[in-house]
Design a protein around this motif. Structure first.
Motif, PDB file in Angstrom:
ATOM      1  N   VAL A  70       0.848  -1.190   0.000  1.00  0.00           N
ATOM      2  CA  VAL A  70       0.000   0.000   0.000  1.00  0.00           C
ATOM      3  C   VAL A  70       0.883   1.240   0.000  1.00  0.00           C
ATOM      4  O   VAL A  70       1.823   1.343   0.794  1.00  0.00           O
ATOM      5  CB  VAL A  70      -0.934   0.016   1.229  1.00  0.00           C
ATOM      6  N   SER A  71       0.587   2.181  -0.900  1.00  0.00           N
ATOM      7  CA  SER A  71       1.368   3.415  -0.988  1.00  0.00           C
ATOM      8  C   SER A  71       0.900   4.409   0.060  1.00  0.00           C
ATOM      9  O   SER A  71      -0.299   4.714   0.147  1.00  0.00           O
ATOM     10  CB  SER A  71       1.210   4.042  -2.373  1.00  0.00           C
ATOM     11  N   TYR A  72       1.828   4.932   0.844  1.00  0.00           N
ATOM     12  CA  TYR A  72       1.517   5.867   1.917  1.00  0.00           C
ATOM     13  C   TYR A  72       2.131   7.229   1.627  1.00  0.00           C
ATOM     14  O   TYR A  72       3.205   7.331   1.014  1.00  0.00           O
ATOM     15  CB  TYR A  72       2.052   5.357   3.257  1.00  0.00           C
ATOM     16  N   ILE A  73       1.464   8.266   2.107  1.00  0.00           N
ATOM     17  CA  ILE A  73       1.963   9.623   1.952  1.00  0.00           C
ATOM     18  C   ILE A  73       1.756  10.364   3.258  1.00  0.00           C
ATOM     19  O   ILE A  73       0.812  10.092   4.017  1.00  0.00           O
ATOM     20  CB  ILE A  73       1.252  10.357   0.799  1.00  0.00           C
ATOM     21  N   SER A  74       2.642  11.292   3.530  1.00  0.00           N
ATOM     22  CA  SER A  74       2.520  12.119   4.725  1.00  0.00           C
ATOM     23  C   SER A  74       1.317  13.050   4.584  1.00  0.00           C
ATOM     24  O   SER A  74       1.151  13.719   3.562  1.00  0.00           O
ATOM     25  CB  SER A  74       3.791  12.942   4.922  1.00  0.00           C
ATOM     26  N   ILE A  75       0.455  13.063   5.606  1.00  0.00           N
ATOM     27  CA  ILE A  75      -0.706  13.966   5.578  1.00  0.00           C
ATOM     28  C   ILE A  75      -0.248  15.399   5.385  1.00  0.00           C
ATOM     29  O   ILE A  75      -0.814  16.151   4.590  1.00  0.00           O
ATOM     30  CB  ILE A  75      -1.540  13.820   6.867  1.00  0.00           C
ATOM     31  N   ARG A  76       0.815  15.786   6.112  1.00  0.00           N
ATOM     32  CA  ARG A  76       1.276  17.173   6.030  1.00  0.00           C
ATOM     33  C   ARG A  76       1.676  17.535   4.603  1.00  0.00           C
ATOM     34  O   ARG A  76       1.378  18.633   4.111  1.00  0.00           O
ATOM     35  CB  ARG A  76       2.463  17.379   6.983  1.00  0.00           C
ATOM     36  N   ALA A  77       2.288  16.590   3.876  1.00  0.00           N
ATOM     37  CA  ALA A  77       2.790  16.889   2.537  1.00  0.00           C
ATOM     38  C   ALA A  77       1.654  17.266   1.594  1.00  0.00           C
ATOM     39  O   ALA A  77       1.703  18.278   0.894  1.00  0.00           O
ATOM     40  CB  ALA A  77       3.571  15.692   1.994  1.00  0.00           C
ATOM     41  N   ILE A  78       0.620  16.450   1.576  1.00  0.00           N
ATOM     42  CA  ILE A  78      -0.444  16.720   0.606  1.00  0.00           C
ATOM     43  C   ILE A  78      -1.330  17.872   1.055  1.00  0.00           C
ATOM     44  O   ILE A  78      -1.843  18.640   0.251  1.00  0.00           O
ATOM     45  CB  ILE A  78      -1.276  15.448   0.343  1.00  0.00           C
ATOM     46  N   VAL A  79      -1.507  18.039   2.367  1.00  0.00           N
ATOM     47  CA  VAL A  79      -2.343  19.137   2.867  1.00  0.00           C
ATOM     48  C   VAL A  79      -1.734  20.482   2.514  1.00  0.00           C
ATOM     49  O   VAL A  79      -2.418  21.408   2.069  1.00  0.00           O
ATOM     50  CB  VAL A  79      -2.561  18.995   4.385  1.00  0.00           C
ATOM     51  N   GLU A  80      -0.427  20.610   2.698  1.00  0.00           N
ATOM     52  CA  GLU A  80       0.234  21.888   2.410  1.00  0.00           C
ATOM     53  C   GLU A  80       0.124  22.256   0.941  1.00  0.00           C
ATOM     54  O   GLU A  80      -0.174  23.386   0.574  1.00  0.00           O
ATOM     55  CB  GLU A  80       1.702  21.808   2.820  1.00  0.00           C
ATOM     56  N   ARG A  81       0.338  21.282   0.082  1.00  0.00           N
ATOM     57  CA  ARG A  81       0.361  21.572  -1.345  1.00  0.00           C
ATOM     58  C   ARG A  81      -1.046  21.708  -1.936  1.00  0.00           C
ATOM     59  O   ARG A  81      -1.240  22.392  -2.929  1.00  0.00           O
ATOM     60  CB  ARG A  81       1.135  20.479  -2.089  1.00  0.00           C
ATOM     61  N   ALA A  82      -2.032  21.037  -1.336  1.00  0.00           N
ATOM     62  CA  ALA A  82      -3.388  21.081  -1.879  1.00  0.00           C
ATOM     63  C   ALA A  82      -4.201  22.229  -1.309  1.00  0.00           C
ATOM     64  O   ALA A  82      -5.287  22.520  -1.809  1.00  0.00           O
ATOM     65  CB  ALA A  82      -4.107  19.759  -1.610  1.00  0.00           C
ATOM     66  N   GLY A  83      -3.709  22.877  -0.256  1.00  0.00           N
ATOM     67  CA  GLY A  83      -4.448  23.995   0.317  1.00  0.00           C
ATOM     68  C   GLY A  83      -5.596  23.560   1.207  1.00  0.00           C
ATOM     69  O   GLY A  83      -6.536  24.341   1.424  1.00  0.00           O
ATOM     70  N   PHE A  84      -5.528  22.313   1.730  1.00  0.00           N
ATOM     71  CA  PHE A  84      -6.578  21.868   2.633  1.00  0.00           C
ATOM     72  C   PHE A  84      -6.349  22.455   4.028  1.00  0.00           C
ATOM     73  O   PHE A  84      -5.273  22.957   4.343  1.00  0.00           O
ATOM     74  CB  PHE A  84      -6.605  20.337   2.734  1.00  0.00           C
ATOM     75  N   GLN A  85      -7.365  22.330   4.870  1.00  0.00           N
ATOM     76  CA  GLN A  85      -7.248  22.756   6.259  1.00  0.00           C
ATOM     77  C   GLN A  85      -6.922  21.546   7.127  1.00  0.00           C
ATOM     78  O   GLN A  85      -7.495  20.476   6.941  1.00  0.00           O
ATOM     79  CB  GLN A  85      -8.551  23.405   6.740  1.00  0.00           C
ATOM     80  N   LEU A  86      -6.022  21.730   8.069  1.00  0.00           N
ATOM     81  CA  LEU A  86      -5.586  20.643   8.940  1.00  0.00           C
ATOM     82  C   LEU A  86      -5.810  21.046  10.390  1.00  0.00           C
ATOM     83  O   LEU A  86      -5.489  22.169  10.788  1.00  0.00           O
ATOM     84  CB  LEU A  86      -4.107  20.335   8.699  1.00  0.00           C
ATOM     85  N   SER A  87      -6.391  20.129  11.172  1.00  0.00           N
ATOM     86  CA  SER A  87      -6.612  20.406  12.586  1.00  0.00           C
ATOM     87  C   SER A  87      -6.623  19.090  13.345  1.00  0.00           C
ATOM     88  O   SER A  87      -6.507  18.016  12.757  1.00  0.00           O
ATOM     89  CB  SER A  87      -7.917  21.175  12.801  1.00  0.00           C
ATOM     90  N   PHE A  88      -6.755  19.207  14.661  1.00  0.00           N
ATOM     91  CA  PHE A  88      -6.758  18.028  15.517  1.00  0.00           C
ATOM     92  C   PHE A  88      -7.904  18.145  16.512  1.00  0.00           C
ATOM     93  O   PHE A  88      -8.122  19.200  17.111  1.00  0.00           O
ATOM     94  CB  PHE A  88      -5.426  17.889  16.260  1.00  0.00           C
ATOM     95  N   ASP A  89      -8.696  17.056  16.647  1.00  0.00           N
ATOM     96  CA  ASP A  89      -9.824  17.039  17.568  1.00  0.00           C
ATOM     97  C   ASP A  89      -9.352  16.484  18.900  1.00  0.00           C
ATOM     98  O   ASP A  89      -9.014  15.305  19.030  1.00  0.00           O
ATOM     99  CB  ASP A  89     -10.953  16.166  16.997  1.00  0.00           C
TER     100      ASP A  89
END
Length: 729
Positions: free
Chosen positions: A138-157
């Protein structure tokens, strides 16, 4: 001591923040200097980062991977969103693209170099905090990597311990060391387990691309994954008008504009838009929108067809003459025209003949589907001379299925046609009581084998929408076959007579065409819903349904007729239903429900009548209530099918249908043709009748098929009499 404890606490918080939300480094051009990510911001005085993550709530490090890679390479050009399969990058070292253009991409693409931290976007090279890697295929990617480049919002509950990705209205929630995640509140399964690698939260690439409907492909030559991050707004529109008429229609433009990342739409542009198109033709209209980031959508184009203005229909008719005698047949020829078709014709004073002298004006109004209309009138002259009396004219010229009035009080004095009948072994299950149902429950229960007929007629007075069902159960040890040969269903209708007439007409039609034939198989102990037309549409308060059906089973089946709330499961509800008490109407099970009447004597030379449903020459069936076991008499013989064969009907004989018990709305089959009783409206006893058939110049055999329409009244007469002699005009 206190200072030392405070220092240790600060170091722990900082390490936890770095674990799940590590900063990425951006390499500018070919330089080696790294600029900190915009998301790596200082903690505020409350210990919260500006992206809303509580440092003390970040999950602990779960360990790092061993860095090994898989060895399966996907096909060149594989689309990530088509199959949903995980993509496994190659293990060989990656050579950066020799062509500088390969490191360039438009704003809608993110290029991930496999087995590398390098990423390309907008012509710039970026470094991910951790390379894309493969674990267990299974191919894995760092959440931070794609979030930064895609312009998504990142948070923690903090409460659920979930890392959250948001894009517009979409929300993804991940937990460490799990194979599931939530997409807009719905739990879904990932192809692999999330984990932490050198303080980087790693998830399967397709967990994000699938959830957000992001397409990607694999470039085997360039050893890269190309992710489509197009964030352009999307625009479309439709026309709310059914048609657009030149110079008349105010065009209704219904727009739809969205941003895939939830940005507001701030501007729009039209090309070719007109609120009113002045001339007919096809017009191309283009629409696009702009979001708050300044991006324009791709143009959306629609061709609008504009029709020429509609014109009213032209009403026109002629009569075969301008002057008529009293009682002379008038032939009307409708010559009205319209470009799209006439939907309604409204006649005034259109009589087949007039019986008073003078000037008679006939009018015709024709209407097309657009509501446009025109009217025409014609005046004819009726002389003082009489060709036929009204009674003579009606007998000769009233169309089959139409009604006319006469002195019905004389009918009981007409000679009765004496007949004998034979019966067929058909079990009639009549569910007609309580006719008006005030609460849900069991309306009827019975068991039967062989030829079986259902007659069901009920009105809903429960105060809420309900459905009716017939449930058949096989309590045998053998599989049972149930064959449906004919079925007619009427309703739901607010008029009992209308529902009854419709059910009879459709019952005859199914006999003609065989369109309702079907086989149903029941395993031992199995229950199924039959006669599905009953429950196809809910019955509103006051609605009436009516049904006829002919069935055959090779083993005994148990039948239950129920009425329940429209949203209730009939099988789950049945055990809790009680049998309803009957009212003044009839329910019961009756044997030998087919009657075959044959008349071999010559009839029609003198006024005679054949009486049906009188309990004398046509005795009522006797049976029992399937629920209570009580004795029942089928008053009127509703549900009985009569097959009447008149072997010798005299030449020039008029056959009509005359109700004797009250109002009647139904139909009858005459020599295979369905004839309305009457074609429109209803018949009233005893002075109205409907024309069924006229014999010609020779003796004829006439076959009739009849069953009484629910909601109507019995008894009825079939009348036979000689036609008046035709006269020359």
């Amino acid at each position: 001591m206190k200072f030392k404890r405070l220092l240790i606490t600060t170091m722990l918080v900082a390490s936890q923040v770095a674990m799940v939300l590590p900063a990425s480094a951006e390499e500018i051009g070919q330089g080696n200097g790294l600029e900190p990510s915009a998301e790596m911001q200082q903690l505020d005085v409350n210990g919260t980062t500006t992206d809303g993550v509580q440092p003390g709530d970040l999950p602990a490090d779960q360990g790092t991977t061993d860095g090994t890679m898989g060895d399966t390479v996907p096909e060149d050009g594989q689309e990530g969103t088509e199959t949903g399969d995980e993509m496994i990058p190659p293990t060989s070292p990656v050579t950066p693209p020799a062509d500088p253009s390969m490191s360039q991409s438009n704003s809608g693409q993110l290029i991930l170099m496999v087995n590398s931290k390098k990423m390309y976007q907008n012509g710039k090279e970026y470094l991910a905090p951790y390379p894309m890697e493969v674990k267990d295929g299974v191919s894995y990617i760092s959440i931070r990597a794609i979030v930064e480049r895609a312009g998504f919002q990142l948070s923690f509950d903090n409460t659920t311990k979930e890392t959250i990705i948001k894009r517009g209205n979409d929300e993804l929630r991940f937990k460490l060391n799990t194979t599931y995640y939530k997409v807009n509140g719905v739990t879904q399964t990932m192809r692999g387990k999330s984990y932490s690698a050198q303080n980087n939260f790693m998830v399967p690439l397709t967990a994000i691309t699938k959830a957000l409907n992001i397409s990607y492909s694999y470039d085997a030559v360039g050893k890269r994954v190309i992710v489509n991050l197009n964030t352009l707004p999307v625009a479309s529109f439709s026309i709310g008008n059914k048609e657009v008429i030149a110079g008349e229609t105010q065009v209704q433009y219904i727009t739809n504009a969205t941003s895939p990342i939830g940005l507001p739409i701030v501007n729009e542009e039209w090309i070719g838009r007109q609120d009113v198109f002045t001339t007919p033709g096809d017009y191309t209209v283009t629409y696009r929108v702009q979001d708050s980031s300044g991006q324009w959508s791709n143009p959306f184009t629609l061709t609008i067809h504009v029709d020429k203005p509609h014109t009213p229909p032209v009403a026109n008719f002629t009569t075969d003459k301008d002057t008529y005698k009293m009682g002379e047949l008038i032939t009307y020829t409708d010559l009205s025209t319209d470009e799209v078709g006439i939907t309604e014709r409204i006649w005034e004073n259109k009589e087949l003949a007039f019986f008073t002298p003078g000037q008679m004006t006939i009018r015709l109004k024709v209407v097309n589907k657009f509501g446009l209309y025109s009217t025409v009138e014609k005046t004819i002259t009726i002389t003082n001379e009489t060709l036929y009396t009204r009674d003579e004219f009606n007998k000769l010229f009233v169309p089959v299925g139409e009604e006319y009035t006469f002195d019905g009080t004389q009918v009981p004095s007409w000679e009765r046609i004496r007949y004998a009948f034979t019966s067929d072994a058909v079990t009639l299950i009549r569910s007609n009581s309580p006719e008006t149902v005030y609460s849900k429950g069991i309306l009827y229960k019975e068991s039967a084998i062989g030829n079986t007929r259902f007659m069901i007629h009920h009105a809903n007075s429960t105060g809420k929408p309900v459905k009716m069902y017939v449930i058949a159960t096989n309590n045998n040890s053998e599989t049972t076959r149930l064959t449906q040969s004919s079925l007619g269903f009427g309703g739901p209708s607010s008029y009992a007579t209308a529902a009854g007439k419709a059910s009879v007409v459709r019952y005859y039609e199914s006999m003609q065409t065989g369109s309702k034939y079907k086989d149903t198989w029941f395993a031992p102990g199995e229950s199924k819903i039959i006669l599905n037309e009953l429950s196809a549409t809910p019955m509103k308060q006051g609605d009436v349904i009516s049904l006829f059906a002919d069935l055959y089973s090779d083993h005994t089946l148990n039948y239950t007729v129920i009425m329940v709330d429209q949203d209730q499961d009939p099988f789950k509800t049945l055990p809790y239903l009680s049998a309803l008490e009957p009212d003044i109407h009839n329910r019961g099970t009756y044997m030998e429900a087919n009657r075959n009447i044959e008349v071999t004597d010559l009839i029609g030379n003198t006024p005679t009548r054949l009486l049906i449903g009188d309990n004398s020459s046509d005795p009522f069936l006797v049976g029992a209530d399937g629920i209570k076991g009580d004795y029942r008499m089928n008053a009127g013989n509703f549900g009985v099918l009569y097959r009447i064969k008149l072997y010798r009907v005299a030449p020039n004989t008029l056959i009509t249908f005359n109700p004797r018990g009250g109002h009647y709305m139904g139909s009858i089959m005459v020599n295979g043709d369905i004839v309305g009783l009457p074609s429109s409206g209803s018949l009233s006893a005893p002075n109205e009748n409907a024309v069924l058939f006229r014999t010609g110049e020779r003796e004829q055999t006439v076959d009739l098929v009849f069953t009484a329409a629910p909601g109507s009244n019995l008894s009825v007469n079939l009348l036979f009499q000689q036609l008046p002699e035709k006269k020359s005009e």
